[in-house]
Design a protein around this motif. Structure first.
Motif, PDB file in Angstrom:
ATOM      1  N   TYR A 116       0.843  -1.205   0.000  1.00 26.63           N
ATOM      2  CA  TYR A 116       0.000   0.000   0.000  1.00 26.63           C
ATOM      3  C   TYR A 116       0.884   1.263   0.000  1.00 26.63           C
ATOM      4  CZ  TYR A 116      -3.503   3.230   2.157  1.00 26.63           C
ATOM      5  OH  TYR A 116      -4.347   4.272   2.459  1.00 26.63           O
ATOM      6  N   ASN A 162       0.600   4.674  13.302  1.00 28.57           N
ATOM      7  CA  ASN A 162      -0.154   3.450  13.013  1.00 28.57           C
ATOM      8  C   ASN A 162       0.167   2.814  11.656  1.00 28.57           C
ATOM      9  OD1 ASN A 162      -1.446   5.509  11.657  1.00 28.57           O
ATOM     10  ND2 ASN A 162      -3.514   4.833  12.154  1.00 28.57           N
ATOM     11  N   PHE A 163       0.700   3.608  10.717  1.00 26.67           N
ATOM     12  CA  PHE A 163       1.180   3.062   9.436  1.00 26.67           C
ATOM     13  C   PHE A 163       2.555   3.691   9.197  1.00 26.67           C
ATOM     14  CE2 PHE A 163      -3.290   2.294   9.164  1.00 26.67           C
ATOM     15  CZ  PHE A 163      -3.421   1.145   8.407  1.00 26.67           C
ATOM     16  N   MET A 167       1.871   6.121   5.832  1.00 32.04           N
ATOM     17  CA  MET A 167       1.503   7.502   6.106  1.00 32.04           C
ATOM     18  C   MET A 167       2.623   8.471   5.749  1.00 32.04           C
ATOM     19  SD  MET A 167      -1.617   7.237   6.991  1.00 32.04           S
ATOM     20  CE  MET A 167      -1.630   5.887   5.820  1.00 32.04           C
ATOM     21  N   ARG A 170       2.582   8.455   1.720  1.00 32.98           N
ATOM     22  CA  ARG A 170       1.389   9.181   1.249  1.00 32.98           C
ATOM     23  C   ARG A 170       1.628  10.688   1.232  1.00 32.98           C
ATOM     24  NH1 ARG A 170      -4.326   7.297   3.472  1.00 32.98           N
ATOM     25  NH2 ARG A 170      -4.110   8.638   5.256  1.00 32.98           N
ATOM     26  N   THR A 242      -1.228  14.035   9.952  1.00 36.82           N
ATOM     27  CA  THR A 242      -2.190  12.964  10.214  1.00 36.82           C
ATOM     28  C   THR A 242      -2.118  12.640  11.698  1.00 36.82           C
ATOM     29  OG1 THR A 242      -1.966  12.018   8.006  1.00 36.82           O
ATOM     30  CG2 THR A 242      -2.838  10.567   9.719  1.00 36.82           C
ATOM     31  N   GLU A 265      -5.463  15.237   8.158  1.00 35.56           N
ATOM     32  CA  GLU A 265      -6.207  13.977   8.183  1.00 35.56           C
ATOM     33  C   GLU A 265      -6.367  13.635   9.659  1.00 35.56           C
ATOM     34  OE1 GLU A 265      -7.263  10.655   8.652  1.00 35.56           O
ATOM     35  OE2 GLU A 265      -5.483   9.768   7.699  1.00 35.56           O
ATOM     36  N   ARG A 293      -8.060  -4.184  11.034  1.00 34.95           N
ATOM     37  CA  ARG A 293      -6.740  -3.781  10.517  1.00 34.95           C
ATOM     38  C   ARG A 293      -5.962  -3.106  11.641  1.00 34.95           C
ATOM     39  NH1 ARG A 293      -7.096   0.536   6.411  1.00 34.95           N
ATOM     40  NH2 ARG A 293      -5.035   0.367   5.521  1.00 34.95           N
ATOM     41  N   THR A 298      -6.781   2.360  13.324  1.00 33.62           N
ATOM     42  CA  THR A 298      -6.717   3.176  12.108  1.00 33.62           C
ATOM     43  C   THR A 298      -7.819   4.206  12.193  1.00 33.62           C
ATOM     44  OG1 THR A 298      -8.324   2.146  10.619  1.00 33.62           O
ATOM     45  CG2 THR A 298      -6.211   1.024  10.832  1.00 33.62           C
ATOM     46  N   CYS A 299      -7.589   5.341  11.519  1.00 36.77           N
ATOM     47  CA  CYS A 299      -8.605   6.403  11.520  1.00 36.77           C
ATOM     48  C   CYS A 299      -9.852   5.936  10.792  1.00 36.77           C
ATOM     49  CB  CYS A 299      -8.081   7.642  10.821  1.00 36.77           C
ATOM     50  SG  CYS A 299      -6.674   8.331  11.649  1.00 36.77           S
ATOM     51  N   VAL A 300      -9.701   4.942   9.901  1.00 39.44           N
ATOM     52  CA  VAL A 300     -10.845   4.464   9.134  1.00 39.44           C
ATOM     53  C   VAL A 300     -11.444   3.189   9.734  1.00 39.44           C
ATOM     54  CG1 VAL A 300     -10.265   5.541   6.918  1.00 39.44           C
ATOM     55  CG2 VAL A 300      -9.222   3.351   7.518  1.00 39.44           C
ATOM     56  N   SER A 456      -9.364   2.391   1.390  1.00 38.83           N
ATOM     57  CA  SER A 456      -8.041   2.995   1.189  1.00 38.83           C
ATOM     58  C   SER A 456      -7.411   2.522  -0.116  1.00 38.83           C
ATOM     59  CB  SER A 456      -7.127   2.616   2.357  1.00 38.83           C
ATOM     60  OG  SER A 456      -7.772   2.892   3.576  1.00 38.83           O
ATOM     61  N   PHE A 462      -8.322  10.380  -0.296  1.00 38.79           N
ATOM     62  CA  PHE A 462      -8.553   9.974   1.086  1.00 38.79           C
ATOM     63  C   PHE A 462      -8.665  11.241   1.929  1.00 38.79           C
ATOM     64  CE2 PHE A 462      -7.562   8.645   5.311  1.00 38.79           C
ATOM     65  CZ  PHE A 462      -7.766   7.278   5.404  1.00 38.79           C
TER      66      PHE A 462
HETATM   67  C1  SIN Z   1      -5.098   6.178   8.988  1.00 31.68           C
HETATM   68  O1  SIN Z   1      -5.410   5.433   9.885  1.00 31.68           O
HETATM   69  O2  SIN Z   1      -4.828   7.364   9.212  1.00 31.68           O
HETATM   70  C2  SIN Z   1      -4.981   5.730   7.556  1.00 31.68           C
HETATM   71  C3  SIN Z   1      -5.528   4.409   7.250  1.00 31.68           C
HETATM   72  C4  SIN Z   1      -5.467   4.075   5.783  1.00 31.68           C
HETATM   73  O3  SIN Z   1      -4.834   4.763   4.988  1.00 31.68           O
HETATM   74  O4  SIN Z   1      -6.093   3.092   5.390  1.00 31.68           O
END
Ligand code: SIN
Length: 490
Positions: A116, A162-163, A167, A170, A242, A265, A293, A298-300, A456, A462
């Protein structure tokens, strides 16, 4: 230090200092902070702790490289990114092991994150050569309108834990593609992957004789102290962040002084709607993806399951069975499907929300506590009969907890879904196309998954509405965040 989960070839080459103007070096104060493995609680590495002066040195480097980078041919910027994509792809297994070590997610999930995260680099290597612009005759026929894009200038990128790869990529991929130079402030808890990737970018720049100050990294244990002077400096033109809404609001206030372009974000509180006409097998499978996940961090992540009353018991029972099949443990161990939370405070926060829901009348269908022993673990938890007022529903939980709330009609479902200050993402399962289309118009979220538990995608915009943020990352929109528009009347 226990670096046994990190491949020795990587561990021996992993940078753990600051990257400023192409040089790796200790912080001006010579201090370090510890990065540990959340599954074992053992120390991994001591990382240089940037001071405010180091932050400003990094901005000096980014500002110094800006003119040369913005005039570097787009094709060359594209080639740099493509090389970074190729190297990340070749070293995917090592990077995934590093992500698992510092963030805790199971190795297979870390591999998915590498794919990803790398995709942002590939996507923007392809976008770098497609700078938007327009030429047209003014409607009154009085002249020609020329609209062109320019890189906005040096950017401060503040990334979450978290990523640790995705992140960062991105943000750096569209920034570099657009012609912006960057200062990255990685998360205190997971800076190692960022440092490793920065070295890959540094090498790609250096091998072409491109300016070293294009990418700078200042890991720090005192984020605000380092970022505030950077944000107050007029040479900075862009902030991308983020993280939580609360921290984001503070950064927006700081960014107001310099009238900075911002991409924010922020937090979410994603509803996951299941209507009686849904394919329940698909809904449970989507729920597992949307919820689990990174152990729900995750924010999502689906934060609240809104289920039509007539199928609520069946859905809850199937979800409980799916949670029961999960294997909690150290993400580097094969077959583990749920890793730890990032730190002890996260476990305490999740547990407090669960206990409060129970006090409000919720029933624990599975889980509901932190296991004893080493590591920051929380058991995957399903709660039914949850009050819509409970904190586990009203606030972002960031843990492996699925509270189920029931609704009686589409109207009520929408009211519940939109009854939050957040608006990042929503998921809905229904076989009724008309309803699906109504939901895409009515749900207050920047992203909507219809019969999908994952939205995602590096090629898609996003971002959120309301308190979930400003701007978009990914897709065509992502690079525009790093470009400014100049209109010329001729
Ligand atoms: C996030 O948790 O900020 C991003 C999660 C994602 O990109 O799927």
């Amino acid at each position: 230090m226990d670096t046994s989960v990190i491949p020795p070839t990587l561990a021996s080459h992993l940078p753990t200092t600051l990257l400023i103007d192409g040089e790796w070096g200790a912080s001006s104060t010579r201090t370090t902070f510890e990065v540990s493995n959340p599954a074992t609680e053992e120390s991994l590495f001591d990382v240089s702790d940037a001071s405010p002066a180091d932050g400003l040195r990094a901005l000096d480097a980014a500002a110094g490289a800006a003119a040369q980078w913005r005039t570097t041919p787009p094709r060359v910027r594209s080639d740099v990114l493509r090389e970074v994509f190729d190297v990340i792809t070749v070293r995917a297994a090592d990077i995934a092991a590093l992500i698992t070590a510092e963030c805790g997610k199971p190795f297979a999930e870390s591999q998915a994150e590498v794919a990803y995260g790398a995709e942002f680099i590939r996507w923007y290597s392809e976008q770098a050569v497609r700078s938007p612009g327009l030429v047209r005759t003014a409607p009154a026929g009085t002249g020609t309108q020329l609209v062109r894009s320019r890189p906005v200038g040096p950017a401060l990128l503040i990334t979450p834990w978290n990523f640790p790869l995705a992140m960062v990529t991105r943000k750096i991929a569209p920034a570099l593609a657009a012609g912006c130079t960057v200062v990255i402030k990685p998360a205190r808890l997971t800076p190692l992957t960022t440092l490793y990737v920065a070295e890959i970018v540094r090498e790609a720049l250096a091998s072409r004789g491109l300016p070293a100050g294009v990418i700078n990294v200042v890991p720090t244990s005192s984020s605000g102290a380092v970022t505030e002077p950077i944000l107050a400096d007029p040479r900075l033109r862009k902030l991308s962040f983020t993280g939580s809404t609360q921290v984001g609001q503070g950064l927006l206030r700081a960014a107001a002084t310099g009238v900075l372009r911002t991409s924010m974000e922020l937090g979410g509180n994603a509803p996951f709607l299941v209507f009686a006409d849904a394919d329940l097998d698909a809904a449970v499978s989507g729920a597992m993806t949307a919820k689990m996940r990174n152990s729900g961090q995750t924010c999502v992540a689906a934060n609240r399951f809104l289920v039509e009353a007539s199928v609520a018991e069946e859905f809850t029972e199937r979800l409980r069975a799916a949670f029961d099949a999960l294997v909690v443990g150290d993400g580097s161990v094969p077959d583990v499907t749920v890793g730890p939370l990032i730190e002890a405070a996260a476990v305490d926060k999740v547990d407090a929300a669960v206990q409060q829901a129970v006090d409000d009348g919720a029933r624990v269908r599975i889980g509901g506590s932190a296991p004893s022993g080493t590591g920051h673990f929380y058991l995957p938890t399903v709660l039914s009969d949850v009050s819509p007022e409970s904190v586990v529903v009203t606030e972002e939980t960031f843990g492996p907890v699925a509270p189920v709330v029931t609704f009686g009609s589409e109207e009520e479902a929408l009211q519940l879904a939109n009854g939050t200050e957040y608006g990042l993402v929503a998921y809905a399962y229904t076989r009724d196309l008309g309803r699906a289309m109504r939901l895409t118009e009515e749900i207050e979220a920047g992203m909507i998954g219809i019969n999908r538990g994952l939205v995602s995608d590096a090629s898609a915009p996003f971002g959120g509405l309301k308190h979930s943020g400003l701007g978009r990352e990914g897709g065509e929109a992502g690079i525009e965040e790093y470009l400014e528009t100049v209109y010329v009347a001729m």
